[in-house]
Enzyme design. Structure first.
Site, PDB file in Angstrom:
ATOM      1  N   GLU A 132       0.758  -1.190   0.127  1.00 34.24           N
ATOM      2  CA  GLU A 132      -0.042   0.062   0.056  1.00 34.24           C
ATOM      3  C   GLU A 132       0.764   1.156   0.032  1.00 34.24           C
ATOM      4  O   GLU A 132       2.040   1.286   0.712  1.00 34.24           O
ATOM      5  CB  GLU A 132      -0.981  -0.023   1.213  1.00 34.24           C
ATOM      6  CG  GLU A 132      -1.808   1.119   1.455  1.00 34.24           C
ATOM      7  CD  GLU A 132      -2.778   0.949   2.140  1.00 34.24           C
ATOM      8  OE1 GLU A 132      -3.645  -0.025   2.141  1.00 34.24           O
ATOM      9  OE2 GLU A 132      -3.490   1.654   2.987  1.00 34.24           O
ATOM     10  N   THR A 164      -3.945   4.889  -1.419  1.00 39.20           N
ATOM     11  CA  THR A 164      -5.102   5.441  -0.625  1.00 39.20           C
ATOM     12  C   THR A 164      -5.596   6.737  -1.082  1.00 39.20           C
ATOM     13  O   THR A 164      -5.407   7.316  -2.074  1.00 39.20           O
ATOM     14  CB  THR A 164      -4.660   5.788   0.931  1.00 39.20           C
ATOM     15  OG1 THR A 164      -3.665   6.495   0.698  1.00 39.20           O
ATOM     16  CG2 THR A 164      -4.137   4.618   1.342  1.00 39.20           C
ATOM     17  N   HIS A 177      -7.989   3.603  -3.860  1.00 39.54           N
ATOM     18  CA  HIS A 177      -9.065   3.835  -3.053  1.00 39.54           C
ATOM     19  C   HIS A 177      -9.917   4.906  -3.082  1.00 39.54           C
ATOM     20  O   HIS A 177      -9.430   5.670  -4.049  1.00 39.54           O
ATOM     21  CB  HIS A 177      -8.263   3.823  -1.468  1.00 39.54           C
ATOM     22  CG  HIS A 177      -7.770   2.890  -1.080  1.00 39.54           C
ATOM     23  ND1 HIS A 177      -7.365   2.876   0.457  1.00 39.54           N
ATOM     24  CD2 HIS A 177      -6.909   1.738  -1.410  1.00 39.54           C
ATOM     25  CE1 HIS A 177      -6.330   1.696   0.407  1.00 39.54           C
ATOM     26  NE2 HIS A 177      -6.310   1.050  -0.424  1.00 39.54           N
ATOM     27  N   ALA A 217     -20.332   3.299   3.425  1.00 33.95           N
ATOM     28  CA  ALA A 217     -19.466   2.732   2.246  1.00 33.95           C
ATOM     29  C   ALA A 217     -20.531   1.743   1.443  1.00 33.95           C
ATOM     30  O   ALA A 217     -20.329   1.756   0.119  1.00 33.95           O
ATOM     31  CB  ALA A 217     -18.479   1.755   2.859  1.00 33.95           C
TER      32      ALA A 217
HETATM   33  P1  FAD Z   1     -18.691   1.689   6.622  1.00 33.14           P
HETATM   34  O1  FAD Z   1     -18.448   0.507   6.139  1.00 33.14           O
HETATM   35  O2  FAD Z   1     -19.418   2.876   6.223  1.00 33.14           O
HETATM   36  O3  FAD Z   1     -18.590   1.670   8.235  1.00 33.14           O
HETATM   37  C1  FAD Z   1     -18.323   2.905   9.171  1.00 33.14           C
HETATM   38  C2  FAD Z   1     -19.349   2.648  10.563  1.00 33.14           C
HETATM   39  O4  FAD Z   1     -20.747   2.617  10.165  1.00 33.14           O
HETATM   40  C3  FAD Z   1     -19.121   1.008  10.794  1.00 33.14           C
HETATM   41  O5  FAD Z   1     -19.000   1.569  12.395  1.00 33.14           O
HETATM   42  C4  FAD Z   1     -20.423   0.473  10.611  1.00 33.14           C
HETATM   43  O6  FAD Z   1     -20.567  -0.635  11.416  1.00 33.14           O
HETATM   44  C5  FAD Z   1     -21.312   1.467  10.504  1.00 33.14           C
HETATM   45  N1  FAD Z   1     -22.382   1.212   9.747  1.00 33.14           N
HETATM   46  C6  FAD Z   1     -22.219   0.805   8.359  1.00 33.14           C
HETATM   47  N2  FAD Z   1     -23.482   0.596   7.925  1.00 33.14           N
HETATM   48  C7  FAD Z   1     -24.335   1.148   8.707  1.00 33.14           C
HETATM   49  C8  FAD Z   1     -25.824   1.366   8.589  1.00 33.14           C
HETATM   50  N3  FAD Z   1     -26.521   0.984   7.558  1.00 33.14           N
HETATM   51  N4  FAD Z   1     -26.443   2.057   9.805  1.00 33.14           N
HETATM   52  C9  FAD Z   1     -25.685   2.093  10.882  1.00 33.14           C
HETATM   53  N5  FAD Z   1     -24.475   1.950  10.985  1.00 33.14           N
HETATM   54  C10 FAD Z   1     -23.675   1.477   9.781  1.00 33.14           C
HETATM   55  N6  FAD Z   1      -9.479   6.164   5.100  1.00 33.14           N
HETATM   56  C11 FAD Z   1      -9.273   6.931   4.065  1.00 33.14           C
HETATM   57  O7  FAD Z   1      -9.684   8.367   4.418  1.00 33.14           O
HETATM   58  N7  FAD Z   1      -8.614   6.722   3.044  1.00 33.14           N
HETATM   59  C12 FAD Z   1      -8.265   5.605   2.647  1.00 33.14           C
HETATM   60  O8  FAD Z   1      -7.572   5.308   1.566  1.00 33.14           O
HETATM   61  C13 FAD Z   1      -8.573   4.452   3.767  1.00 33.14           C
HETATM   62  N8  FAD Z   1      -8.070   3.189   3.241  1.00 33.14           N
HETATM   63  C14 FAD Z   1      -8.532   2.285   4.280  1.00 33.14           C
HETATM   64  C15 FAD Z   1      -7.885   0.623   3.871  1.00 33.14           C
HETATM   65  C16 FAD Z   1      -8.307  -0.117   4.774  1.00 33.14           C
HETATM   66  C17 FAD Z   1      -8.030  -1.369   4.304  1.00 33.14           C
HETATM   67  C18 FAD Z   1      -9.063   0.122   5.954  1.00 33.14           C
HETATM   68  C19 FAD Z   1      -9.440  -0.971   6.756  1.00 33.14           C
HETATM   69  C20 FAD Z   1      -9.507   1.336   6.230  1.00 33.14           C
HETATM   70  C21 FAD Z   1      -9.036   2.571   5.417  1.00 33.14           C
HETATM   71  N9  FAD Z   1      -9.598   3.844   5.846  1.00 33.14           N
HETATM   72  C22 FAD Z   1      -9.468   4.889   4.847  1.00 33.14           C
HETATM   73  C23 FAD Z   1     -10.254   4.097   6.999  1.00 33.14           C
HETATM   74  C24 FAD Z   1     -11.685   3.937   6.641  1.00 33.14           C
HETATM   75  O9  FAD Z   1     -12.204   4.866   5.922  1.00 33.14           O
HETATM   76  C25 FAD Z   1     -12.328   4.332   8.334  1.00 33.14           C
HETATM   77  O10 FAD Z   1     -11.938   3.335   9.048  1.00 33.14           O
HETATM   78  C26 FAD Z   1     -13.830   4.674   8.361  1.00 33.14           C
HETATM   79  O11 FAD Z   1     -13.977   5.275   9.656  1.00 33.14           O
HETATM   80  C27 FAD Z   1     -14.663   3.812   8.050  1.00 33.14           C
HETATM   81  O12 FAD Z   1     -14.801   3.231   6.478  1.00 33.14           O
HETATM   82  P2  FAD Z   1     -15.649   1.921   6.104  1.00 33.14           P
HETATM   83  O13 FAD Z   1     -15.577   2.125   4.624  1.00 33.14           O
HETATM   84  O14 FAD Z   1     -15.221   0.842   6.668  1.00 33.14           O
HETATM   85  O15 FAD Z   1     -17.247   2.698   6.422  1.00 33.14           O
END
Ligand code: FAD
Length: 299
Positions: free
Chosen positions: A26, A57, A86, A134
């Site tokens: 990465e 990222t 990303h 997401a």
């Molecule tokens: P989501 O899947 O939307 O989840 C976020 C929260 O919302 C979780 O607590 C989930 O349980 C909750 N949730 C989901 N759906 C619902 C629903 N329908 N109702 C209620 N609650 C819900 N960040 C960056 O800014 N740039 C990057 O390039 C980046 N790369 C990453 C790569 C990896 C492999 C990982 C693990 C993380 C990365 N991150 C990055 C960090 C990430 O953006 C954060 O962890 C962020 O807080 C959550 O993103 P997510 O896509 O998992 O969110």
């Protein structure tokens, strides 16, 4: 956009479908255009190690988006390694997201890691509300073209989730929205990943779950990681930090060995693909690859 030589298109789902051991790396894009050339040098050094793919990222505030596509193009079309771009939606509305998707199509980038993104405290941008989670971004990307889409998952639970069970229910929704694979948040004890895999399978989540391994090469890093992600630090790893924190080169060597050991244990237990959070450090990645030279056949 620069597009040299043969385009190495490859969906990550195809790579994951093979029995071959794969290791991906990465990178993060530069904040300023003036740093672009340096990061492109880092891409080349990392590509020379022949990882199975390289991810790039996307800045939480959306400000580095133009460089994410640029670097993905550099990875895939200049250095001939499949690229995973990303894309976050906390700070980007539909219009911006669609613009980035069109740029990715133009560069023949087929793999997107779709994320919500973190909202930094005191952020100086307006939070976008076109996509709340997401999963909504994933639905939209799916409708825009034939992409291989990845999502993030959290073996220790996402910090905002009240319970692990709640997080897993949302993870299942995210996969059903169209994820082809998941990549985990870093963890420092492989049992956390193995236990998570039981829970994931119980929820009938059957896409590949790629473990994300972070080589911790300085003691400052570990404090930051724990405060951001709430990761559990196993006593064996804590002992390393306590012993070597004041000796940077010893800490670096121990951190690399620890990450390599985690990877070897994962592979020994049947995991075929591992993602390393190499964070623009080709030297660290190179040393890990050397420690795995008889285990991971490059390319
Ligand atoms: P989501 O899947 O939307 O989840 C976020 C929260 O919302 C979780 O607590 C989930 O349980 C909750 N949730 C989901 N759906 C619902 C629903 N329908 N109702 C209620 N609650 C819900 N960040 C960056 O800014 N740039 C990057 O390039 C980046 N790369 C990453 C790569 C990896 C492999 C990982 C693990 C993380 C990365 N991150 C990055 C960090 C990430 O953006 C954060 O962890 C962020 O807080 C959550 O993103 P997510 O896509 O998992 O969110």
């Amino acid at each position: 956009m620069q597009n040299l030589g043969q385009v190495k298109k490859m969906k990550i789902s195809e790579l994951l479908g093979s029995e071959k051991i794969g290791i991906s790396c990465e990178l993060f894009p530069p904040k300023l255009g003036s740093q672009l050339a340096n990061v492109k040098d880092v891409v080349k050094e990392m590509a020379d190690l022949k990882p199975s793919y390289m991810s790039i990222t996307y800045g939480a505030t959306g400000g580095t988006s133009e460089y994410t596509v640029d670097i993905a193009n550099e990875i895939q079309n200049v250095n001939h390694i499949p690229a995973l771009a990303h894309l976050t939606c906390a700070s980007s509305g539909k219009e911006k997201v669609h613009e980035v998707i069109e740029e990715l199509k133009e560069a023949h980038i087929e793999n997107i890691l779709a994320l919500r993104g973190d909202i930094p405290e005191n952020a100086d941008f307006t939070l976008q509300r076109d996509y709340k989670y997401a999963s909504e971004l994933i639905y939209d990307i799916k409708a825009q073209g034939d992409f291989c889409i990845g999502g993030a998952c959290y073996p220790e639970g996402h910090p905002e989730a009240k319970t692990m069970e709640e997080d897993l229910i949302h993870l299942k929704d995210k996969v059903d929205a169209g994820c082809d694979f998941l990549t985990t948040q870093m963890f420092f004890d492989n049992n956390i990943y193995y236990n998570f895999m039981y829970k994931v399978l119980q929820k009938n989540i059957t896409v590949p779950v790629i473990p994300g391994i972070m080589p911790v090469t300085n003691s400052g890093q570990i404090k930051k990681i724990i405060s951001l992600s709430g990761n559990m630090v196993p006593p064996r790893f804590k002992a390393i930090v306590d012993r070597f924190a004041d000796n940077p080169s010893a800490m670096r060597q121990a951190g690399i060995a620890y990450a390599a050991e985690q990877i070897i244990d994962l592979i020994a237990n049947g995991v075929n693909h591992i993602h390393i959070y190499t964070m623009n450090k080709p030297g660290v990645a190179g040393e890990i690859f050397n420690l795995l030279s008889e285990i991971y056949v490059r390319g």
